[in-house]
Scaffold this motif. Structure first.
Motif, PDB file in Angstrom:
ATOM      1  N   VAL A  90     -42.829  26.465  63.817  1.00 56.76           N
ATOM      2  CA  VAL A  90     -43.434  25.150  63.908  1.00 56.76           C
ATOM      3  C   VAL A  90     -44.853  25.263  63.370  1.00 56.76           C
ATOM      4  O   VAL A  90     -45.538  26.240  63.637  1.00 56.76           O
ATOM      5  N   GLY A  91     -45.296  24.270  62.633  1.00 63.56           N
ATOM      6  CA  GLY A  91     -46.668  24.299  62.134  1.00 63.56           C
ATOM      7  C   GLY A  91     -46.745  23.708  60.748  1.00 63.56           C
ATOM      8  O   GLY A  91     -45.725  23.437  60.119  1.00 63.56           O
ATOM      9  N   GLU A  92     -47.983  23.537  60.289  1.00 67.96           N
ATOM     10  CA  GLU A  92     -48.201  22.798  59.057  1.00 67.96           C
ATOM     11  C   GLU A  92     -47.594  23.466  57.830  1.00 67.96           C
ATOM     12  O   GLU A  92     -47.204  22.799  56.888  1.00 67.96           O
ATOM     13  N   ASP A  93     -47.519  24.794  57.839  1.00 63.49           N
ATOM     14  CA  ASP A  93     -47.017  25.468  56.643  1.00 63.49           C
ATOM     15  C   ASP A  93     -45.497  25.638  56.675  1.00 63.49           C
ATOM     16  O   ASP A  93     -44.934  26.357  55.868  1.00 63.49           O
ATOM     17  N   THR A  94     -44.822  24.969  57.612  1.00 63.33           N
ATOM     18  CA  THR A  94     -43.364  24.993  57.608  1.00 63.33           C
ATOM     19  C   THR A  94     -42.858  23.596  57.283  1.00 63.33           C
ATOM     20  O   THR A  94     -43.577  22.615  57.464  1.00 63.33           O
ATOM     21  N   ILE A  95     -41.620  23.523  56.769  1.00 66.01           N
ATOM     22  CA  ILE A  95     -41.092  22.227  56.353  1.00 66.01           C
ATOM     23  C   ILE A  95     -40.687  21.385  57.565  1.00 66.01           C
ATOM     24  O   ILE A  95     -40.480  21.901  58.661  1.00 66.01           O
ATOM     25  N   ASP A  96     -40.589  20.078  57.351  1.00 65.70           N
ATOM     26  CA  ASP A  96     -40.291  19.152  58.446  1.00 65.70           C
ATOM     27  C   ASP A  96     -38.797  18.856  58.552  1.00 65.70           C
ATOM     28  O   ASP A  96     -38.279  18.620  59.630  1.00 65.70           O
ATOM     29  N   ILE A  97     -38.141  18.802  57.404  1.00 67.63           N
ATOM     30  CA  ILE A  97     -36.738  18.383  57.381  1.00 67.63           C
ATOM     31  C   ILE A  97     -35.948  19.347  56.499  1.00 67.63           C
ATOM     32  O   ILE A  97     -36.441  19.777  55.452  1.00 67.63           O
ATOM     33  N   ALA A  98     -34.750  19.714  56.952  1.00 67.94           N
ATOM     34  CA  ALA A  98     -33.850  20.499  56.116  1.00 67.94           C
ATOM     35  C   ALA A  98     -32.640  19.646  55.793  1.00 67.94           C
ATOM     36  O   ALA A  98     -31.977  19.137  56.702  1.00 67.94           O
ATOM     37  N   ASN A  99     -32.353  19.463  54.495  1.00 63.62           N
ATOM     38  CA  ASN A  99     -31.136  18.771  54.086  1.00 63.62           C
ATOM     39  C   ASN A  99     -30.001  19.777  54.088  1.00 63.62           C
ATOM     40  O   ASN A  99     -30.194  20.930  53.725  1.00 63.62           O
ATOM     41  N   SER A 100     -28.818  19.313  54.501  1.00 70.93           N
ATOM     42  CA  SER A 100     -27.716  20.254  54.551  1.00 70.93           C
ATOM     43  C   SER A 100     -26.409  19.553  54.241  1.00 70.93           C
ATOM     44  O   SER A 100     -26.167  18.435  54.683  1.00 70.93           O
ATOM     45  N   SER A 101     -25.569  20.211  53.482  1.00 70.13           N
ATOM     46  CA  SER A 101     -24.262  19.629  53.178  1.00 70.13           C
ATOM     47  C   SER A 101     -23.205  20.195  54.114  1.00 70.13           C
ATOM     48  O   SER A 101     -22.027  20.082  53.851  1.00 70.13           O
ATOM     49  N   ARG A 102     -23.627  20.852  55.198  1.00 75.72           N
ATOM     50  CA  ARG A 102     -22.677  21.330  56.224  1.00 75.72           C
ATOM     51  C   ARG A 102     -23.432  21.327  57.542  1.00 75.72           C
ATOM     52  O   ARG A 102     -24.662  21.353  57.564  1.00 75.72           O
ATOM     53  N   PRO A 103     -22.704  21.285  58.657  1.00 77.18           N
ATOM     54  CA  PRO A 103     -23.406  21.334  59.943  1.00 77.18           C
ATOM     55  C   PRO A 103     -24.129  22.677  60.102  1.00 77.18           C
ATOM     56  O   PRO A 103     -23.682  23.688  59.555  1.00 77.18           O
ATOM     57  N   ILE A 104     -25.213  22.677  60.848  1.00 82.17           N
ATOM     58  CA  ILE A 104     -25.971  23.909  61.061  1.00 82.17           C
ATOM     59  C   ILE A 104     -25.091  24.886  61.838  1.00 82.17           C
ATOM     60  O   ILE A 104     -24.304  24.499  62.700  1.00 82.17           O
ATOM     61  N   LYS A 105     -25.167  26.177  61.475  1.00 82.50           N
ATOM     62  CA  LYS A 105     -24.347  27.171  62.168  1.00 82.50           C
ATOM     63  C   LYS A 105     -25.020  27.574  63.472  1.00 82.50           C
ATOM     64  O   LYS A 105     -26.243  27.503  63.583  1.00 82.50           O
ATOM     65  N   SER A 132     -30.200  21.378  50.706  1.00 87.74           N
ATOM     66  CA  SER A 132     -29.006  21.202  49.877  1.00 87.74           C
ATOM     67  C   SER A 132     -29.267  20.457  48.576  1.00 87.74           C
ATOM     68  O   SER A 132     -29.926  19.425  48.562  1.00 87.74           O
ATOM     69  N   SER A 133     -28.695  20.976  47.499  1.00 88.40           N
ATOM     70  CA  SER A 133     -28.829  20.259  46.234  1.00 88.40           C
ATOM     71  C   SER A 133     -27.851  19.094  46.163  1.00 88.40           C
ATOM     72  O   SER A 133     -27.992  18.238  45.307  1.00 88.40           O
ATOM     73  N   THR A 134     -26.881  19.041  47.054  1.00 93.97           N
ATOM     74  CA  THR A 134     -25.987  17.878  47.104  1.00 93.97           C
ATOM     75  C   THR A 134     -26.698  16.694  47.735  1.00 93.97           C
ATOM     76  O   THR A 134     -26.530  15.548  47.325  1.00 93.97           O
ATOM     77  N   VAL A 135     -27.503  16.973  48.764  1.00 94.19           N
ATOM     78  CA  VAL A 135     -28.228  15.899  49.444  1.00 94.19           C
ATOM     79  C   VAL A 135     -29.455  15.493  48.630  1.00 94.19           C
ATOM     80  O   VAL A 135     -29.948  14.371  48.757  1.00 94.19           O
ATOM     81  N   LEU A 136     -29.925  16.405  47.754  1.00 92.45           N
ATOM     82  CA  LEU A 136     -31.162  16.164  47.013  1.00 92.45           C
ATOM     83  C   LEU A 136     -31.248  14.800  46.328  1.00 92.45           C
ATOM     84  O   LEU A 136     -32.225  14.090  46.525  1.00 92.45           O
ATOM     85  N   PRO A 137     -30.218  14.394  45.526  1.00 90.55           N
ATOM     86  CA  PRO A 137     -30.365  13.095  44.876  1.00 90.55           C
ATOM     87  C   PRO A 137     -30.530  11.942  45.861  1.00 90.55           C
ATOM     88  O   PRO A 137     -31.303  11.016  45.604  1.00 90.55           O
ATOM     89  N   TYR A 138     -29.826  12.023  46.994  1.00 91.98           N
ATOM     90  CA  TYR A 138     -29.958  10.948  47.988  1.00 91.98           C
ATOM     91  C   TYR A 138     -31.350  10.984  48.611  1.00 91.98           C
ATOM     92  O   TYR A 138     -32.005   9.954  48.761  1.00 91.98           O
ATOM     93  N   SER A 145     -35.388  21.577  46.244  1.00 94.12           N
ATOM     94  CA  SER A 145     -33.961  21.900  46.196  1.00 94.12           C
ATOM     95  C   SER A 145     -33.825  23.394  46.441  1.00 94.12           C
ATOM     96  O   SER A 145     -34.797  24.099  46.562  1.00 94.12           O
ATOM     97  N   GLY A 146     -32.632  23.901  46.539  1.00 95.06           N
ATOM     98  CA  GLY A 146     -32.502  25.346  46.753  1.00 95.06           C
ATOM     99  C   GLY A 146     -31.267  25.709  47.551  1.00 95.06           C
ATOM    100  O   GLY A 146     -30.925  26.871  47.656  1.00 95.06           O
ATOM    101  N   GLY A 147     -30.606  24.717  48.126  1.00 91.33           N
ATOM    102  CA  GLY A 147     -29.374  25.012  48.852  1.00 91.33           C
ATOM    103  C   GLY A 147     -29.521  24.864  50.355  1.00 91.33           C
ATOM    104  O   GLY A 147     -30.613  25.056  50.892  1.00 91.33           O
ATOM    105  N   SER A 148     -28.393  24.541  51.010  1.00 91.24           N
ATOM    106  CA  SER A 148     -28.406  24.302  52.454  1.00 91.24           C
ATOM    107  C   SER A 148     -28.925  25.519  53.213  1.00 91.24           C
ATOM    108  O   SER A 148     -29.772  25.403  54.097  1.00 91.24           O
ATOM    109  N   GLY A 149     -28.384  26.686  52.885  1.00 93.81           N
ATOM    110  CA  GLY A 149     -28.737  27.901  53.621  1.00 93.81           C
ATOM    111  C   GLY A 149     -30.216  28.215  53.506  1.00 93.81           C
ATOM    112  O   GLY A 149     -30.895  28.457  54.504  1.00 93.81           O
TER     113      GLY A 149
END
Lengths: 344, 440
Positions: A74-89, A32-38, A60-64
């Protein structure tokens, strides 16, 4: 001939580079670009405070888009954390599990207020959700019937509002903010004006009822902004009578150019949002891949650092930037969930 | 028949002078109009170029200066290490409350009592929080300075920087701006005493990205762009030149090569985001290369630049007169000797120009980098092309989306830096062409 062999050498060197891809020593975050600054503030402070770990990389790039990357596996070439401005669907969580990301930790970091603001030259505005619904909905109820939105000026919607053309700059459909705008303002206004009952009588399907309630007029009075809040600000600067939708932190950083409108009589501020008085707010989250904890250096420390009072408490740098802290008890709950490693 | 023709020709001769005169005037007028259109088109272009440069330069030139505070700071033992444990516990120096040192020094200078907490908080708003790292690095590299008083230069906070440069509207209500009247008064006082002054903004070129505008810099983006350009040059020049030489000089002309030619021309027009999708699928998901790495970015941009370079190179090879080839072949040179000894050197200026223009194009791309994770907040300067990094246009995009006022000038400042690079590269292309160009 020399140049050819040089070329071959250069090619070989670049391939060799790829071969020595070392283990990742840096937390990777996207979303999420809303969570990005934080997340940026936390990442930077984390890098400064913990000398042993590198500063996490925050895309940045958006929650979705972030959650999609997150659920790739899972693995080194995947990200560890996803920021989101809404709960995961649910559908996203299922996709995660199908790709082997079985243990996902949800961490709530606080709340984000959504405010309506105009150019500072305009008179004070007091909205209720019904006004915004009547001004921006695709169809409104006139004499008990659903008709295409006939209103041209705010004063036609509510005589107390200024006598200017309706021009609203609202978040585009891919924005996380859009959902809050639909749920907390349009759906609410739909109910208040009685349009919900008329729609219920006309359409039986529940999803369709909701979709009709939150449909926005497409005749140019409501403009979708797909960019960031800075684009909305530029639109307001160009059209002095326009109303824009902003995040609380963005508004506070540009309070000399903007004037904020009250919603249902409440002025948005950190206090009114955290107490729940101001109605239009949403929780912000990040999601942690539990399989990476202990593998990616600094991930566990970053998550714990993020939820500490030093970062998300009422006097923290995030609160200063505009994050609305969760109440004390809730923060305590968040921390114990993180420590306990509670997964979804 | 002949009678009529004679009659007609006789008439023509009689009226000829008048008719010719009308024709010339009309044609002169058409030419004048055409010249006017040309001048109008150029003026139109120049006006917009001027507007672009004006808007960027007028907003951005202030970014190259940064407000700084130079004042004597006492590295007091009571604040850094109150229990004198630094010998046994190195964590003490790491986590000490360094900003308080700056705050106290400033409060003393401004005559603020140490009991006035509200005023002290306002004093803290004058300088950047990046002072914490600056002072910590000083103390950690030389712990013997604890207890001494040294003159130190710290950055002013972004709000004070913007206010000092006159970018805030001071006429609005105090509550709705980011600096208070008290802070502005202090700012003026410090400026008069010479403590607060504008200096050249070295940090803009050295620092990584930061959430604090005053400490944010293009360091990571510059190095990332350098890696990208290096990789694109090393890969696309040899591959592009080899492909074009083969297609132009050696390959038979048949349906297959025609098809390849059409495809290359098509690829040059494919939107760059498509290459980003390809890069994500092939280099990251399939080959397992790290996300956000300039290596992947370089590979993606190479794919994007290749068609441009191939087209330019083929044009340059085709421009070499066939007589050169014929002469070399006639003197007994092999096909390969002809190509590498005679044709290629003569085509080199054109090839280099095409390459530099392709590189300049790649330097300004953000779209393909979005999907491979290079549009990101990166604070650590990348040591190798495998470390996460950003690029110059990405940094411009990210700063343009920031809420703080101080990022506005930095965005324009970054655009100026990018434009400077582009101008240098294009100048290089022109100089190379002037220097080595041959005319036949």
């Amino acid at each position: 001939m020399k140049s050819v062999s040089l070329t071959v050498a250069a090619l070989a060197a670049s391939v060799a580079f790829a071969g020595v891809a070392a283990a990742r020593d840096q937390v990777q975050i996207a979303g999420s670009s809303t969570v990005l600054p934080y997340a940026k503030i936390v990442a930077e402070t984390f890098g400064e405070t913990f000398g042993d770990f590198k500063t996490p990389v925050v895309e940045s790039g958006g929650s979705g888009a972030g959650l999609k990357e997150f659920c790739k596996g899972v693995g080194e070439d995947t990200i560890d954390i996803a920021n989101s401005s809404r709960p995961i669907k649910d559908s996203e969580l299922e996709a995660c599990k199908a790709a082997g990301v079985t243990d996902v930790q949800e961490v709530k970091i606080g709340y984000d207020g959504i405010v309506f603001a105009t150019d500072s030259g305009l008179p004070d505005i007091a909205f209720v959700p019904a006004d915004i619904y009547k001004a921006l909905a695709a169809e409104v109820v006139v004499d008990g019937k659903l008709v295409a939105n006939p209103y041209k000026k705010w004063s036609e919607v509510n005589p107390a509002l200024p006598d200017v053309d309706i021009a609203a700059y609202i978040p585009g459909e891919k924005h996380g903010t859009r959902e809050v705008f639909e749920e907390k303002v349009l759906a609410e206004g739909c109910k208040e004006t009685g349009a919900a009952d008329v729609i219920k009588a006309a359409v039986s399907d529940k999803d369709e009822q909701h979709a009709k309630c939150v449909a926005v007029r497409k005749d140019g009075a409501a403009v979708d902004i797909d960019g960031d809040y800075s684009e909305t600000l530029a639109r307001i600067a160009a059209n002095k009578t326009g109303v824009g939708v902003f995040g609380l932190s963005f508004y506070e950083n540009n309070a000399d150019k903007l004037k904020v409108a009250t919603v249902s009589g409440v002025t948005p501020s950190v206090e009114t949002i955290s107490s729940g008085e101001y109605p239009v707010s949403r929780p912000l989250f990040f999601y942690v891949k539990k399989a990476h904890i202990g593998v990616v250096p600094g991930l566990k420390e970053y998550v714990e650092f993020f939820v500490s009072d030093q970062m998300i408490g009422p006097d923290s740098p995030l609160a200063e930037y505009g994050l609305v802290s969760a109440p004390d008890a809730e923060r305590e709950e968040i921390r114990s969930a993180v420590e306990g490693g509670k997964t979804m | 028949m002949t009678d009529i023709a004679q009659q007609a020709s006789g008439q023509i001769i009689a009226k000829a002078p008048a008719r010719r005169d009308i024709g010339i005037r009309r044609r002169y007028a058409a030419e004048r109009r055409f010249r006017l259109y040309g001048v109008a088109a150029i003026t139109f272009g120049l006006v917009f170029l001027f507007l672009l440069l004006w808007s960027v330069l007028s907003k951005g030139y202030t970014a190259f200066q940064q407000t700084e505070l130079t004042l004597p700071i006492t590295f007091s033992q009571e604040i850094i290490d109150p229990n004198n444990k630094r010998e046994t516990d190195p964590q003490v120096l790491q986590t000490a409350n360094y900003p308080v040192l700056v705050r106290n020094a400033l409060a003393e200078k401004l005559g603020v009592a140490s009991s006035n907490r509200a005023a002290l908080r306002q004093v803290s708003g004058l300088f950047s929080d990046s002072a914490r790292v600056e002072l910590r690095d000083m103390v950690m590299s030389d712990p013997s300075i604890i207890g001494k008083t040294l003159p130190v230069t710290v950055l002013a906070s972004a709000n004070i920087d913007s206010a000092f440069k006159g970018q805030f509207d001071m006429t609005v209500d105090e509550a709705s701006r980011k600096v208070s009247d008290q802070q502005v008064a202090w700012m003026d006082q410090l400026a008069k005493e010479g403590v607060l002054a504008k200096g050249f903004n070295t940090g803009l070129f050295v620092n990584g990205n930061s959430s604090r505008p005053e400490a944010a810099g293009l360091g990571v983006a510059l190095i990332g762009s350098l890696y990208l350009m290096g990789i694109v040059l090393v890969l696309s020049l040899p591959i592009g030149v080899a492909a074009s030489i083969y297609l132009e000089e050696f390959a038979p002309k048949n349906r297959l090569t025609d098809l390849i030619e059409v495809n290359i021309n098509n690829l040059a027009a494919v939107p760059s985001i498509v290459y980003g999708l390809l890069g994500l699928a092939v280099f990251i998901n399939f080959a397992g290369l790290p996300r956000s790495a300039p290596l992947v970015g370089g590979l993606v941009l190479t794919l994007m630049t290749l068609p441009t370079i191939i087209i330019a190179t083929r044009a340059a090879l085709r421009a070499v007169p066939p007589s050169i080839r014929a002469a070399a072949l006639g003197l007994g040179a092999s096909k390969m000797q002809t190509t590498f000894h005679h044709v290629l050197p003569l085509a080199m200026p054109g090839i280099l120009t095409g390459t530099i223009i392709g590189l300049a194009h790649a330097l300004g791309e953000t779209a393909p980098l979005l999907l491979i994770g290079m549009v990101a907040f990166v604070a650590n300067v990348p040591a190798t092309p495998l470390d996460p990094s950003t690029a110059l246009p990405v940094q411009i995009y990210m700063w343009a989306n920031e809420a703080e006022r101080a990022f506005v000038e930095r965005t324009s400042g970054a655009i100026i830096v990018l434009l400077a690079f582009l101008v240098i590269m294009n100048l290089g292309a022109i100089l190379l062409r002037r220097r080595f160009e041959r005319r036949w």
